[in-house]
Scaffold this motif. Structure first.
Motif, PDB file in Angstrom:
ATOM      1  N   ARG A  70       0.826  -1.210   0.000  1.00  0.00           N
ATOM      2  CA  ARG A  70       0.000   0.000   0.000  1.00  0.00           C
ATOM      3  C   ARG A  70       0.864   1.264   0.000  1.00  0.00           C
ATOM      4  N   LEU A  96       2.711  -8.464   5.824  1.00  0.00           N
ATOM      5  CA  LEU A  96       1.311  -8.137   5.513  1.00  0.00           C
ATOM      6  C   LEU A  96       1.231  -7.159   4.337  1.00  0.00           C
ATOM      7  N   HIS A 103       6.850 -11.712   0.154  1.00  0.00           N
ATOM      8  CA  HIS A 103       5.805 -12.129   1.086  1.00  0.00           C
ATOM      9  C   HIS A 103       5.830 -13.640   1.283  1.00  0.00           C
ATOM     10  N   ARG A 107       6.468 -15.304   4.893  1.00  0.00           N
ATOM     11  CA  ARG A 107       5.313 -15.997   5.469  1.00  0.00           C
ATOM     12  C   ARG A 107       5.656 -17.457   5.742  1.00  0.00           C
ATOM     13  N   ALA A 254      -1.189  -6.935  14.593  1.00  0.00           N
ATOM     14  CA  ALA A 254      -2.244  -7.654  13.876  1.00  0.00           C
ATOM     15  C   ALA A 254      -3.115  -8.453  14.831  1.00  0.00           C
ATOM     16  N   GLY A 255      -2.533  -8.818  15.987  1.00  0.00           N
ATOM     17  CA  GLY A 255      -3.258  -9.732  16.865  1.00  0.00           C
ATOM     18  C   GLY A 255      -3.915  -9.087  18.069  1.00  0.00           C
ATOM     19  N   THR A 258      -7.561  -6.436  16.998  1.00  0.00           N
ATOM     20  CA  THR A 258      -8.502  -7.304  16.273  1.00  0.00           C
ATOM     21  C   THR A 258      -9.194  -8.262  17.243  1.00  0.00           C
ATOM     22  N   THR A 304     -10.225  -4.309   3.976  1.00  0.00           N
ATOM     23  CA  THR A 304      -8.796  -4.272   3.719  1.00  0.00           C
ATOM     24  C   THR A 304      -8.581  -3.523   2.409  1.00  0.00           C
ATOM     25  N   ARG A 306      -6.011  -2.798  -1.167  1.00  0.00           N
ATOM     26  CA  ARG A 306      -4.939  -3.165  -2.090  1.00  0.00           C
ATOM     27  C   ARG A 306      -4.737  -1.985  -3.029  1.00  0.00           C
ATOM     28  N   ALA A 356     -13.753 -12.782   7.178  1.00  0.00           N
ATOM     29  CA  ALA A 356     -13.290 -12.015   8.338  1.00  0.00           C
ATOM     30  C   ALA A 356     -11.771 -12.075   8.514  1.00  0.00           C
ATOM     31  N   PHE A 357     -11.162 -13.183   8.114  1.00  0.00           N
ATOM     32  CA  PHE A 357      -9.706 -13.305   8.210  1.00  0.00           C
ATOM     33  C   PHE A 357      -9.042 -13.081   6.853  1.00  0.00           C
ATOM     34  N   GLY A 358      -9.770 -12.490   5.912  1.00  0.00           N
ATOM     35  CA  GLY A 358      -9.222 -12.289   4.581  1.00  0.00           C
ATOM     36  C   GLY A 358      -9.351 -13.558   3.760  1.00  0.00           C
ATOM     37  N   HIS A 362      -2.775 -13.648   1.701  1.00  0.00           N
ATOM     38  CA  HIS A 362      -2.585 -12.931   2.969  1.00  0.00           C
ATOM     39  C   HIS A 362      -3.557 -13.401   4.052  1.00  0.00           C
ATOM     40  N   CYS A 364      -5.243 -14.520   7.219  1.00  0.00           N
ATOM     41  CA  CYS A 364      -4.699 -14.244   8.555  1.00  0.00           C
ATOM     42  C   CYS A 364      -3.894 -15.420   9.118  1.00  0.00           C
ATOM     43  N   GLY A 366      -2.847 -15.549  12.107  1.00  0.00           N
ATOM     44  CA  GLY A 366      -3.197 -15.745  13.514  1.00  0.00           C
ATOM     45  C   GLY A 366      -4.612 -16.261  13.720  1.00  0.00           C
TER      46      GLY A 366
HETATM   47  C1  HEM Z   1      -3.708 -10.906   8.286  1.00  0.00           C
HETATM   48  C2  HEM Z   1      -8.010 -10.408  10.478  1.00  0.00           C
HETATM   49  C3  HEM Z   1      -6.080 -11.934  14.664  1.00  0.00           C
HETATM   50  C4  HEM Z   1      -1.741 -12.090  12.584  1.00  0.00           C
HETATM   51  C5  HEM Z   1      -5.040 -10.672   8.521  1.00  0.00           C
HETATM   52  C6  HEM Z   1      -6.010 -10.280   7.517  1.00  0.00           C
HETATM   53  C7  HEM Z   1      -7.199 -10.117   8.134  1.00  0.00           C
HETATM   54  C8  HEM Z   1      -7.009 -10.435   9.527  1.00  0.00           C
HETATM   55  C9  HEM Z   1      -8.515  -9.676   7.495  1.00  0.00           C
HETATM   56  C10 HEM Z   1      -5.734 -10.120   6.019  1.00  0.00           C
HETATM   57  C11 HEM Z   1      -5.401  -8.710   5.679  1.00  0.00           C
HETATM   58  C12 HEM Z   1      -5.286  -8.493   4.194  1.00  0.00           C
HETATM   59  O1  HEM Z   1      -5.521  -9.390   3.373  1.00  0.00           O
HETATM   60  O2  HEM Z   1      -4.940  -7.366   3.830  1.00  0.00           O
HETATM   61  C13 HEM Z   1      -7.841 -10.775  11.792  1.00  0.00           C
HETATM   62  C14 HEM Z   1      -8.915 -10.829  12.760  1.00  0.00           C
HETATM   63  C15 HEM Z   1      -8.380 -11.257  13.929  1.00  0.00           C
HETATM   64  C16 HEM Z   1      -6.966 -11.475  13.705  1.00  0.00           C
HETATM   65  C17 HEM Z   1     -10.374 -10.471  12.464  1.00  0.00           C
HETATM   66  C18 HEM Z   1      -9.029 -11.479  15.267  1.00  0.00           C
HETATM   67  C19 HEM Z   1     -10.296 -11.779  15.407  1.00  0.00           C
HETATM   68  C20 HEM Z   1      -4.755 -12.153  14.455  1.00  0.00           C
HETATM   69  C21 HEM Z   1      -3.824 -12.667  15.453  1.00  0.00           C
HETATM   70  C22 HEM Z   1      -2.599 -12.668  14.873  1.00  0.00           C
HETATM   71  C23 HEM Z   1      -2.752 -12.201  13.499  1.00  0.00           C
HETATM   72  C24 HEM Z   1      -4.207 -13.098  16.869  1.00  0.00           C
HETATM   73  C25 HEM Z   1      -1.269 -13.097  15.438  1.00  0.00           C
HETATM   74  C26 HEM Z   1      -0.893 -13.022  16.674  1.00  0.00           C
HETATM   75  C27 HEM Z   1      -1.917 -11.779  11.254  1.00  0.00           C
HETATM   76  C28 HEM Z   1      -0.815 -11.704  10.299  1.00  0.00           C
HETATM   77  C29 HEM Z   1      -1.385 -11.361   9.072  1.00  0.00           C
HETATM   78  C30 HEM Z   1      -2.817 -11.223   9.286  1.00  0.00           C
HETATM   79  C31 HEM Z   1       0.664 -11.977  10.603  1.00  0.00           C
HETATM   80  C32 HEM Z   1      -0.640 -11.157   7.745  1.00  0.00           C
HETATM   81  C33 HEM Z   1      -0.725 -12.391   6.894  1.00  0.00           C
HETATM   82  C34 HEM Z   1      -0.065 -12.184   5.548  1.00  0.00           C
HETATM   83  O3  HEM Z   1       0.052 -11.046   5.086  1.00  0.00           O
HETATM   84  O4  HEM Z   1       0.339 -13.195   4.972  1.00  0.00           O
HETATM   85  N1  HEM Z   1      -5.693 -10.782   9.745  1.00  0.00           N
HETATM   86  N2  HEM Z   1      -6.682 -11.158  12.405  1.00  0.00           N
HETATM   87  N3  HEM Z   1      -4.077 -11.902  13.290  1.00  0.00           N
HETATM   88  N4  HEM Z   1      -3.101 -11.484  10.614  1.00  0.00           N
HETATM   89 FE1  HEM Z   1      -4.895 -11.428  11.478  1.00  0.00          FE
END
Ligand code: HEM
Length: 416
Positions: A70, A96, A103, A107, A254-255, A258, A304, A306, A356-358, A362, A364, A366
């Motif tokens: 970005r 991220l 990446h 990753r 990130a963690g 959220t 999110t 891009r 919700a986690f993408g 990318h 998530c 976590g």
């Molecule tokens: C990526 C949501 C908790 C670590 C993401 C993305 C989303 C997301 C939507 C993708 C972002 C994108 O595509 O631009 C969430 C939500 C969480 C949560 C809703 C809790 C409910 C966590 C936790 C951790 C974490 C607990 C680690 C301790 C990461 C990392 C990425 C990521 C490292 C980057 C992955 C990548 O780029 O390959 N998260 N997250 N997240 N999240 Fe989470």
């Protein structure tokens, strides 16, 4: 006027409404109107495309022509965000915000340390933490679910994983809040042109993490995430020192907020749907399904972004290179074409579709940890807190648009 022009005008008005703080308590009707426009909406004054429907969001999240870098759009933003005198690790981008192949490489290395086993071994600690927080909360007739329960939990978990002493957890809480302001300010910069200022606490945080890594290099520990990240190998490749620091900071940012919002949004949804709270208190095995529905119904990460790495056509819109593409994940999950009766909170859904986690490269990292924390927090709350009652409905919301969460959630109760 053409149909495309009409859509652009209506879309601009809806985005204006969405950016208005007054919509924070319930942005969902605005998302529905955006979806009803029938396709992605181009906002000329922001050189931004807004995507609100499930199918388009899912497809674009794995389209290699979209870049997660970005910063590329930001011109001199990076210099203002990361002053030259900050530690070198500050200049190392998070994975991220990187594209393949960088990446993919980072990753893969991080995934080999942040494993299902790493997460599973946290369960007894999180269970105890949930009980301790609820014990303390139960000393009063009213407590704030956000400050007394949701907020301290994820930071304690990540600090425990990193081997940070309990006495230093408040430092991490403060740094996490500053990081969130920076990250959120940066995404707001896409709309109002203002770039957030560097926060001096970030320099302190990088120094602290540098010291943690140096200490683990000389004395590696067993069952310790930093030691595992240092040892992570892929062939002859390993994480550099700056990559280690930047990854640890990413895990914190990130963690934390959220997961805080997963817990607080979740308690709010249960209080507004007491039948499901009662069912959960009788049967803790419902917790995983409850958490999935919270993530679908009111997700902590609403969107999110891009950027278009090249000129492209999306739907009926010609999107120039370096345009911003906003993917409204929260809207996608309420798309009736993806999930029937999308506005009802129903943990008994089968095969709910969820972003919700993408999605895609990318996704998530976590997610398993967030799900575990959410499950134990929801089950603990339902079991221990009797007759909970919201003191204000709707509660006040934070100003963030992308990280959706309340600024307080006071309840009256009787705690077991
Ligand atoms: C990526 C949501 C908790 C670590 C993401 C993305 C989303 C997301 C939507 C993708 C972002 C994108 O595509 O631009 C969430 C939500 C969480 C949560 C809703 C809790 C409910 C966590 C936790 C951790 C974490 C607990 C680690 C301790 C990461 C990392 C990425 C990521 C490292 C980057 C992955 C990548 O780029 O390959 N998260 N997250 N997240 N999240 Fe989470």
């Amino acid at each position: 006027m053409s149909e495309a022009h009409d859509r652009e005008v209506s879309g601009s008005q809806l985005i204006g409404k969405l950016l208005d703080q007054a919509s924070r308590a319930d942005p969902y009707p605005i998302y529905a109107e955006l979806r009803d426009l029938g396709g992605p909406v181009w906002i000329e004054e922001m050189t931004t495309l807004v995507v609100a429907r499930y199918g388009e969001c899912e497809t674009l999240l794995r389209d290699p022509r979209l870049s997660a870098e970005r910063w590329r759009r930001g011109g001199d933003q990076a210099d203002r965000l990361y002053p030259p005198d900050a530690p070198s690790s500050v200049h190392q981008p998070w994975f991220l915000s990187q594209d393949a192949p960088d990446h993919t490489r980072l990753r893969r290395l991080v995934s080999s340390a942040f494993t299902a086993r790493t997460i599973a071994r946290m369960e007894p600690y999180i269970t105890q933490l949930v009980d301790d927080l609820l014990d303390r909360a139960s000393e009063r007739d009213t407590f704030d679910v956000l400050h007394d329960f949701a907020y301290p939990l994820p930071v304690a978990v990540i600090c425990r994983m990193l081997g940070v002493p309990v006495a230093d957890e408040p430092l991490f809480q403060g740094w996490s809040a500053q990081l969130t302001r920076l990250v959120d300010g940066l995404s707001n910069a896409t709309t109002d042109g203002e770039t957030p200022e560097w926060e001096p606490g970030m320099t302190d945080m990088h120094r602290y993490v540098n010291e943690l890594i140096a200490e683990r290099r000389t004395s590696p520990r067993k069952d310790d995430l930093i030691s595992d990240l240092i040892a992570a190998k892929d062939g002859g490749d390993a994480l550099s020192h700056d990559e280690l620091v930047s990854t640890i900071v990413l895990l914190l940012v990130a963690g934390h907020e959220t997961t805080v919002n997963l817990i607080a949004n979740g308690v709010l949804a249960l209080l507004r749907h007491p039948r499901h709270l009662t069912a959960l208190s009788a049967d803790p095995d419902l917790a995983p399904a409850v958490v999935e529905e919270i993530l679908r119904y009111d997700p902590p990460v609403q969107l999110t972004a891009r950027i278009a790495a090249e000129d492209m056509r999306i739907g009926e819109v010609d999107v120039p290179k370096l345009s911003m593409i906003i993917l409204l994940l929260a809207s996608a999950q309420r798309d009736p074409e993806a999930n029937p009766d999308p506005d009802s909170f129903d943990p008994h859904r089968t095969q709910a579709r969820n972003l919700a986690f993408g999605f895609g490269p990318h996704f998530c990292l976590g997610a398993p940890l967030a799900r575990l924390e959410g499950r134990l927090a929801m089950a603990g709350f339902a079991r221990r807190v009797q007759n909970p009652r919201l003191i204000a409905d709707p509660p006040p919301y934070r100003e963030h648009l992308n990280l959706r969460g309340v600024s307080e959630l006071p309840i009256a109760h009787v705690t077991r």
